[in-house]
Design a protein around this motif. Structure first.
Motif: not given
Length: 105
Positions: A51-56
């Motif tokens: 989810x963090x990578x998708x947000x970035x």
């Protein structure tokens, strides 16, 4: 086009379920040994990282492109591209490019 992609993912899911439940019976027997407290910690960590990578990825796409795409659409495209990359290496990048090209219009 969207329906064809959804049908494609559903067929892949059914094929994976058949593979797991029919051909990999030893995997199902070992699942009880794998699932414990550390497994849940690792699972939440992997979900959080994705989810963090998708947000970035959403932030980068938002700064590069003129058209604004919602976070949910970006997350969906990013995770589907990851699935495509698991089945056919490097196809996830091509899938993400074309999917963003279609969505941004």
């Amino acid at each position: 086009m969207k329906k064809k992609i959804e049908i494609f993912f559903q067929v892949i899911l059914v094929c994976l379920l058949i593979k797991i439940f029919y051909f990999d019976r030893s995997l199902l027997l070992n699942i009880n040994n794998i699932i414990n407290y550390n497994f849940y910690n690792l699972l939440f960590f992997v979900i959080g990282i994705n989810l963090f990578i998708a947000f970035l990825f959403y932030v980068i796409i938002g700064t590069i492109t003129i058209s604004k795409i919602r976070f949910i659409e970006t997350l969906q495209i990013f995770l589907q591209g990851g699935l495509m990359n698991q089945f056919i290496p490097s196809s996830g990048l091509i899938f993400r490019y074309y999917k963003f090209k279609i969505v941004s219009k």
